[in-house]
Design a protein around this motif. Structure first.
Motif, mmCIF file in Angstrom:
data_model
loop_
_atom_site.group_PDB
_atom_site.id
_atom_site.type_symbol
_atom_site.label_atom_id
_atom_site.label_comp_id
_atom_site.label_asym_id
_atom_site.label_seq_id
_atom_site.Cartn_x
_atom_site.Cartn_y
_atom_site.Cartn_z
ATOM 1 N N UNK A 52 0.820 -1.017 -0.189
ATOM 2 C CA UNK A 52 0.049 -0.034 -0.066
ATOM 3 C C UNK A 52 0.998 1.237 -0.023
ATOM 4 N N UNK A 53 2.242 1.193 0.435
ATOM 5 C CA UNK A 53 2.962 2.362 0.556
ATOM 6 C C UNK A 53 4.365 1.936 -0.213
ATOM 7 N N UNK A 54 4.892 2.809 -0.808
ATOM 8 C CA UNK A 54 6.314 2.724 -1.175
ATOM 9 C C UNK A 54 7.189 3.478 -0.101
ATOM 10 N N UNK A 55 7.992 2.729 0.548
ATOM 11 C CA UNK A 55 8.982 3.142 1.474
ATOM 12 C C UNK A 55 10.131 3.850 1.120
ATOM 13 N N UNK A 56 10.352 5.110 1.101
ATOM 14 C CA UNK A 56 11.233 5.879 0.301
ATOM 15 C C UNK A 56 12.421 6.243 1.709
ATOM 16 N N UNK A 57 13.414 6.726 1.374
ATOM 17 C CA UNK A 57 14.446 6.968 2.243
ATOM 18 C C UNK A 57 13.848 7.990 3.529
ATOM 19 N N UNK A 58 13.166 8.923 3.354
ATOM 20 C CA UNK A 58 12.620 9.631 4.508
ATOM 21 C C UNK A 58 10.998 10.096 4.279
ATOM 22 N N UNK A 59 10.590 9.514 3.676
ATOM 23 C CA UNK A 59 9.124 9.809 3.243
ATOM 24 C C UNK A 59 8.431 8.314 2.821
ATOM 25 N N UNK A 60 7.239 8.482 2.681
ATOM 26 C CA UNK A 60 6.498 7.220 1.974
ATOM 27 C C UNK A 60 5.480 7.765 0.973
ATOM 28 N N UNK A 61 5.172 7.053 0.252
ATOM 29 C CA UNK A 61 4.167 7.479 -0.955
ATOM 30 C C UNK A 61 3.066 6.143 -1.164
ATOM 31 N N UNK A 62 1.772 6.446 -1.357
ATOM 32 C CA UNK A 62 0.993 5.478 -1.690
ATOM 33 C C UNK A 62 1.195 4.984 -2.938
ATOM 34 N N UNK A 63 1.110 3.378 -3.117
ATOM 35 C CA UNK A 63 0.839 2.850 -4.215
ATOM 36 C C UNK A 63 -0.389 3.083 -4.814
ATOM 37 N N UNK A 64 -0.674 2.712 -6.225
ATOM 38 C CA UNK A 64 -1.858 2.669 -6.844
ATOM 39 C C UNK A 64 -2.972 2.096 -5.915
ATOM 40 N N UNK A 65 -2.834 0.797 -5.288
ATOM 41 C CA UNK A 65 -3.568 0.053 -4.368
ATOM 42 C C UNK A 65 -3.730 1.064 -3.236
ATOM 43 N N UNK A 66 -3.022 1.565 -2.692
ATOM 44 C CA UNK A 66 -3.056 2.619 -1.587
ATOM 45 C C UNK A 66 -3.967 3.796 -1.787
ATOM 46 N N UNK A 67 -3.797 4.251 -2.980
ATOM 47 C CA UNK A 67 -4.449 5.539 -3.675
ATOM 48 C C UNK A 67 -6.017 5.005 -3.752
ATOM 49 N N UNK A 68 -6.180 3.780 -4.279
ATOM 50 C CA UNK A 68 -7.632 3.405 -4.494
ATOM 51 C C UNK A 68 -8.262 3.110 -3.182
ATOM 52 N N UNK A 69 -7.585 2.590 -2.056
ATOM 53 C CA UNK A 69 -8.102 2.095 -0.744
ATOM 54 C C UNK A 69 -8.380 3.573 0.199
ATOM 55 N N UNK A 70 -7.397 4.387 0.104
ATOM 56 C CA UNK A 70 -7.411 5.606 1.213
ATOM 57 C C UNK A 70 -8.920 6.296 1.166
ATOM 58 N N UNK A 71 -9.344 6.915 -0.063
ATOM 59 C CA UNK A 71 -10.615 7.532 0.332
ATOM 60 C C UNK A 71 -11.709 6.812 0.956
ATOM 61 N N UNK A 72 -12.025 5.556 0.564
ATOM 62 C CA UNK A 72 -12.891 4.895 1.167
ATOM 63 C C UNK A 72 -13.072 4.424 2.334
#
Length: 314
Positions: A52-72
């Motif tokens: 659901x997330x891409x773990x970056x060095x000092x941040x995270x961002x939503x994957x496509x699955x995460x972006x789909x799930x988050x609003x609901x």
């Protein structure tokens, strides 16, 4: 893939992380350690079978699955919270949260609150003075007093009183400007809060109602009705006062309605609450008290000829 929902704690962790885009801030909001939050999200991803997330060095961002799930998920938690608050309030008979416009709060409710407190010491009345349309559940509001046209079909709503406007002034100004004709030389106050009324209930409309062709343009203008009334009370000038906002001052003699002509509006104040809540003891107590208070001052309309605003529309 199974439709079995994952644990609520994992969904809550994901919701917080998606809103903050930070595991650390989400953990702080939920009062857990970052490691515990990360574990909850990892279990959710395993349940789903994809990250659901891409773990970056000092941040995270939503994957496509995460972006789909988050609003609901966010909407679901908001709905759940609103439902929980509404259910909890069903058994709260001591606190009554009321929203009303700033002018109605200042000019009608505030001067009478001591009497309500005397009659109902068991009720803790809390006011939200705002024109914003609120959600009864989300904003934890029990009753709304609103001015306008409605309709309020999805709610329980009753009109509080027929609304009209008429020139009001201090007794001293009433002596100086004894006739409608003399108002063309008088200092006039403009209440811009009623500009939305259709048909208009403004100064040109009132002058048409008394047979005078006059369009005033100069004078102080106020965006809030209570400020316009306060200016009239201070002797600044003459204002077209809305019944609900000047009735107490008229009844007690601080203001005078000299000319006997008023314009009725199609808009009116309404007492609004969720359907089914109108007979809850503390809501019914407020409704009955407001109606009784209105009845005490009906005499201010006596002697007024009330003309429908549409009858003098240009």
């Amino acid at each position: 893939m199974s439709d079995r929902l994952p644990p609520l704690t994992a969904m809550r962790a994901f919701d917080a992380a998606a809103r903050h885009m930070s595991f650390a801030k989400a953990a702080e909001e939920l009062n857990v350690t970052p490691a515990a939050l990360s574990f909850q999200i990892k279990s959710l991803e395993e349940h789903l079978g994809q990250p659901l997330f891409r773990r970056l060095n000092r941040a995270v961002e939503l994957t496509e699955a995460g972006r789909t799930l988050a609003p609901g998920v966010e909407d679901a938690f908001q709905t759940l919270t609103s439902s929980w608050r509404a259910t909890r309030r069903l058994h709260d008979t001591t606190t009554l949260n009321v929203t009303a416009g700033p002018a109605f709060t200042a000019k009608w409710m505030a001067p009478r609150l001591y009497q309500f407190a005397q009659e109902h010491p068991e009720i803790d009345l809390r006011f939200i003075a705002s024109l914003r349309m609120m959600d009864f559940n989300r904003d934890e509001v029990d009753v709304a007093i609103r001015f306008g046209y409605g309709p309020d079909a999805e709610y329980f709503a009753i009109p509080l009183a027929n609304e009209w406007v008429t020139p009001v002034m201090t007794p001293d100004l009433a002596e100086r400007f004894p006739t409608p004709e003399s108002l063309t030389k008088a200092p006039l106050i403009f209440d811009d809060s009623i500009n939305f009324l259709d048909p208009p209930c403004d100064w040109p409309a009132w002058f048409r109602a008394v047979g005078i062709s006059y369009i005033p343009t100069h004078g102080p203008r106020f965006s809030q009705a209570d400020h316009a009334v306060d200016a009239a009370l201070a002797g600044v000038g003459i204002v077209l006062g809305r019944r609900a906002l000047v009735v107490k001052d008229l009844f007690e003699g601080r203001l005078v309605a000299r000319y006997g002509i008023a314009l009725s509006t199609k808009a009116h104040f309404r007492f609004v609450c969720p359907k089914g809540a109108e007979n809850r003891p503390h809501i019914k107590a407020l409704r009955d008290w407001i109606l009784a208070e209105i009845e005490k001052t009906t005499s201010v309309s006596e002697g007024l000829t009330i003309i429908p605003a549409e009858d003098v529309a240009p």
